[in-house]
Design a protein around this motif. Structure first.
Motif, mmCIF file in Angstrom:
data_model
loop_
_atom_site.group_PDB
_atom_site.id
_atom_site.type_symbol
_atom_site.label_atom_id
_atom_site.label_comp_id
_atom_site.label_asym_id
_atom_site.label_seq_id
_atom_site.Cartn_x
_atom_site.Cartn_y
_atom_site.Cartn_z
ATOM 1 N N GLU A 1 0.848 -1.184 0.000
ATOM 2 C CA GLU A 1 0.000 0.000 0.000
ATOM 3 C C GLU A 1 0.889 1.242 0.000
ATOM 4 O O GLU A 1 1.886 1.302 0.708
ATOM 5 N N CYS B 1 1.406 5.104 0.842
ATOM 6 C CA CYS B 1 0.901 6.156 1.715
ATOM 7 C C CYS B 1 1.025 7.496 0.993
ATOM 8 O O CYS B 1 2.073 7.816 0.448
ATOM 9 N N THR B 2 -0.043 8.272 0.988
ATOM 10 C CA THR B 2 -0.008 9.592 0.353
ATOM 11 C C THR B 2 -0.206 10.713 1.364
ATOM 12 O O THR B 2 -0.269 11.870 0.971
ATOM 13 N N ASP B 3 -0.292 10.374 2.637
ATOM 14 C CA ASP B 3 -0.496 11.376 3.679
ATOM 15 C C ASP B 3 0.823 12.116 3.930
ATOM 16 O O ASP B 3 1.804 11.522 4.377
ATOM 17 N N PRO B 4 0.903 13.434 3.647
ATOM 18 C CA PRO B 4 2.172 14.148 3.786
ATOM 19 C C PRO B 4 2.695 14.206 5.224
ATOM 20 O O PRO B 4 3.908 14.159 5.439
ATOM 21 N N THR B 5 1.834 14.252 6.217
ATOM 22 C CA THR B 5 2.323 14.307 7.600
ATOM 23 C C THR B 5 2.925 12.969 8.019
ATOM 24 O O THR B 5 3.932 12.940 8.725
ATOM 25 N N MET B 6 2.330 11.871 7.578
ATOM 26 C CA MET B 6 2.889 10.541 7.889
ATOM 27 C C MET B 6 4.234 10.367 7.187
ATOM 28 O O MET B 6 5.177 9.806 7.765
ATOM 29 N N LEU B 7 4.349 10.832 5.944
ATOM 30 C CA LEU B 7 5.600 10.695 5.202
ATOM 31 C C LEU B 7 6.715 11.524 5.827
ATOM 32 O O LEU B 7 7.882 11.150 5.755
#
Length: 101
Positions: A23, A25-31
């Motif tokens: 999967e 991840c496209t969440d900028p804060t998680m990245l």
């Protein structure tokens, strides 16, 4: 129910599960705050990044670009001689490949 050629398996006609990629991840804060894909467990949270002060200094000095050319290296360094040996091995292999016995 017809099965596609990629979903068939050798054996007793049991359909093979299609492989799916990881999967994304496209969440900028998680990245920005986690090392995505580093956790090798099937379940569990992603590994959180620590502040830079908790990592050793040599980690930030690692050369991540393309490898240096032989002319750019210092002839007194071990890296220079290892690279020279590698280049000579490649050239010998190319010359041997062209020879017919």
């Amino acid at each position: 129910m017809p099965l596609s050629s990629t979903a068939k398996s050798k054996g007793k006609g049991v359909p093979k599960e299609a492989l799916k990629g990881p999967e994304v991840c496209t969440d900028p804060t998680m990245l920005a705050t986690h090392a995505m894909g580093v956790n090798y467990f099937k379940e569990g949270p992603e590994v959180a990044l620590k502040p830079e002060s908790e990592y050793p200094d040599w980690l930030f000095k690692i050369h991540l670009g393309p490898p240096k050319k032989l002319e750019e290296l210092d002839p007194d360094s071990l890296e220079y001689w290892r690279r020279l040996r590698k280049y000579n091995t490649w050239q010998r292999n190319r010359l041997k490949k062209g020879k017919k016995l």
